[in-house]
Scaffold this motif. Sequence first.
Motif, mmCIF file in Angstrom:
data_model
loop_
_atom_site.group_PDB
_atom_site.id
_atom_site.type_symbol
_atom_site.label_atom_id
_atom_site.label_comp_id
_atom_site.label_asym_id
_atom_site.label_seq_id
_atom_site.Cartn_x
_atom_site.Cartn_y
_atom_site.Cartn_z
ATOM 1 N N THR A 182 -4.812 -8.625 -8.267
ATOM 2 C CA THR A 182 -6.259 -8.777 -8.260
ATOM 3 C C THR A 182 -6.933 -7.620 -7.529
ATOM 4 O OG1 THR A 182 -6.210 -10.130 -6.243
ATOM 5 C CG2 THR A 182 -6.135 -11.289 -8.357
ATOM 6 N N ASN A 183 -8.159 -7.347 -7.951
ATOM 7 C CA ASN A 183 -8.957 -6.293 -7.341
ATOM 8 C C ASN A 183 -10.417 -6.731 -7.393
ATOM 9 O OD1 ASN A 183 -9.869 -3.858 -6.301
ATOM 10 N ND2 ASN A 183 -9.899 -2.855 -8.289
ATOM 11 N N MET A 184 -11.049 -6.871 -6.239
ATOM 12 C CA MET A 184 -12.435 -7.323 -6.183
ATOM 13 C C MET A 184 -13.381 -6.127 -6.168
ATOM 14 S SD MET A 184 -14.323 -9.839 -3.436
ATOM 15 C CE MET A 184 -13.345 -11.248 -3.994
ATOM 16 N N ILE A 185 -14.372 -6.158 -7.068
ATOM 17 C CA ILE A 185 -15.391 -5.120 -7.136
ATOM 18 C C ILE A 185 -16.639 -5.630 -6.420
ATOM 19 C CG2 ILE A 185 -16.743 -3.632 -8.638
ATOM 20 C CD1 ILE A 185 -13.760 -3.186 -8.856
ATOM 21 N N LYS A 186 -17.126 -4.840 -5.461
ATOM 22 C CA LYS A 186 -18.295 -5.247 -4.684
ATOM 23 C C LYS A 186 -19.501 -4.375 -5.010
ATOM 24 C CE LYS A 186 -15.672 -7.087 -0.760
ATOM 25 N NZ LYS A 186 -15.492 -7.051 0.717
ATOM 26 N N LYS A 192 -21.847 -7.494 -1.658
ATOM 27 C CA LYS A 192 -21.380 -8.781 -2.163
ATOM 28 C C LYS A 192 -20.490 -8.586 -3.391
ATOM 29 C CE LYS A 192 -25.373 -11.470 -0.560
ATOM 30 N NZ LYS A 192 -26.476 -12.378 -0.980
ATOM 31 N N PRO A 193 -19.522 -9.484 -3.602
ATOM 32 C CA PRO A 193 -18.646 -9.370 -4.774
ATOM 33 C C PRO A 193 -19.435 -9.474 -6.084
ATOM 34 C CG PRO A 193 -17.741 -10.905 -3.168
ATOM 35 C CD PRO A 193 -19.141 -10.612 -2.727
ATOM 36 N N ILE A 194 -19.115 -8.572 -7.005
ATOM 37 C CA ILE A 194 -19.742 -8.606 -8.333
ATOM 38 C C ILE A 194 -18.821 -9.301 -9.328
ATOM 39 C CG2 ILE A 194 -20.624 -7.209 -10.239
ATOM 40 C CD1 ILE A 194 -21.221 -5.008 -8.256
ATOM 41 N N VAL A 195 -17.573 -8.869 -9.335
ATOM 42 C CA VAL A 195 -16.600 -9.406 -10.273
ATOM 43 C C VAL A 195 -15.203 -9.165 -9.713
ATOM 44 C CG1 VAL A 195 -16.429 -7.258 -11.593
ATOM 45 C CG2 VAL A 195 -15.912 -9.424 -12.732
ATOM 46 N N THR A 196 -14.284 -10.048 -10.050
ATOM 47 C CA THR A 196 -12.886 -9.887 -9.669
ATOM 48 C C THR A 196 -12.080 -9.526 -10.911
ATOM 49 O OG1 THR A 196 -13.051 -11.476 -7.843
ATOM 50 C CG2 THR A 196 -10.849 -11.026 -8.706
ATOM 51 N N LEU A 197 -11.286 -8.451 -10.807
ATOM 52 C CA LEU A 197 -10.396 -8.052 -11.890
ATOM 53 C C LEU A 197 -9.008 -8.605 -11.628
ATOM 54 C CD1 LEU A 197 -11.367 -4.284 -12.335
ATOM 55 C CD2 LEU A 197 -12.453 -6.308 -13.309
ATOM 56 N N GLN A 209 -2.863 -7.245 -19.738
ATOM 57 C CA GLN A 209 -4.174 -7.866 -19.877
ATOM 58 C C GLN A 209 -4.976 -7.699 -18.593
ATOM 59 O OE1 GLN A 209 -5.053 -11.858 -21.912
ATOM 60 N NE2 GLN A 209 -5.039 -12.449 -19.762
ATOM 61 N N VAL A 210 -6.277 -7.439 -18.762
ATOM 62 C CA VAL A 210 -7.192 -7.412 -17.623
ATOM 63 C C VAL A 210 -8.213 -8.524 -17.824
ATOM 64 C CG1 VAL A 210 -8.931 -6.099 -16.365
ATOM 65 C CG2 VAL A 210 -6.908 -4.946 -17.253
ATOM 66 N N SER A 211 -8.366 -9.363 -16.807
ATOM 67 C CA SER A 211 -9.330 -10.459 -16.857
ATOM 68 C C SER A 211 -10.481 -10.168 -15.899
ATOM 69 C CB SER A 211 -8.674 -11.790 -16.485
ATOM 70 O OG SER A 211 -7.616 -12.100 -17.368
#
Length: 264
Positions: A182-186, A192-197, A209-211
């Motif tokens: 996992t990799n969290m994009i802020k 603040k977190p925008i989306v988690t990959l 696969q990337v979710s």
Amino acid sequence: MASNNNSERKVFTVTWTVENIKYITQKCREILRSPTFIIHTMEETKWCLFIRPFFYNSTSKDGFFLGLERTSDSDGPPSIKIDCEYALLTADGCVARQCKVIEQEVTKNDSVLEIFYGISADEHEYFLPNGNLTVRCKMWKCSGEINNDGYCTVRTHIGVEKKTSIWSIRNFSTLEKGSELTNMIKSTLNGKPIVTLKFSVTGEDEMLQVSFISPDSEVESTSFSIKLYVLDINGEAVTGGKAQFLFGNFVTKLNCPLPLTKQK
């Protein structure tokens, strides 16, 4: 009695510009409303324009419904009868398309008939210059007269944050089927977190696969336009693609299979 000739009648005109409307995803079904405005010459009634995005999957032609709404907290009489004219404007203010709606009885928390404007892909630059949309609505009172012409402009800015992230996956060759990273994009604006990959190896063929996962199930609807690429050792794109999606109350995850396996 009001004149039937609109050119002889006093009119109220509102122009609404929506900046960055091109970033509204095709899957968005939420209504976008303009700032409200009060028409003092029409018995202090309060209104707003609204846009309801729409998309035809079968024809690759998108567009929107444009409507006029009287707000629930509007002053004035319980109902008021109006004529109105919607128009889609070009970058230089010329009318590209227009449509009239006559003798509409509008109560509080009610709206005038919506008009659909379809826009094909090759018309975007003409109707949405620089990704912005400008619409105009003229309003006439059907009973009695407006003493003076009125005009106002309202503007809506759709906030857009652009961010580039390079994710280097360590020890890739040792990943096993079912492995997940996992990799969290802020946000660069507020942290603040925008989306988690989530990167995973799935299936018997060990497909990659990337979710994309919403960091908060209670978050307000957020539209994403993404470009996802796999890079070689020189930083050049090998494969990838583009996607649009909307996170909201019903969609919190999007899976994007890559055309690659672990071995290739």
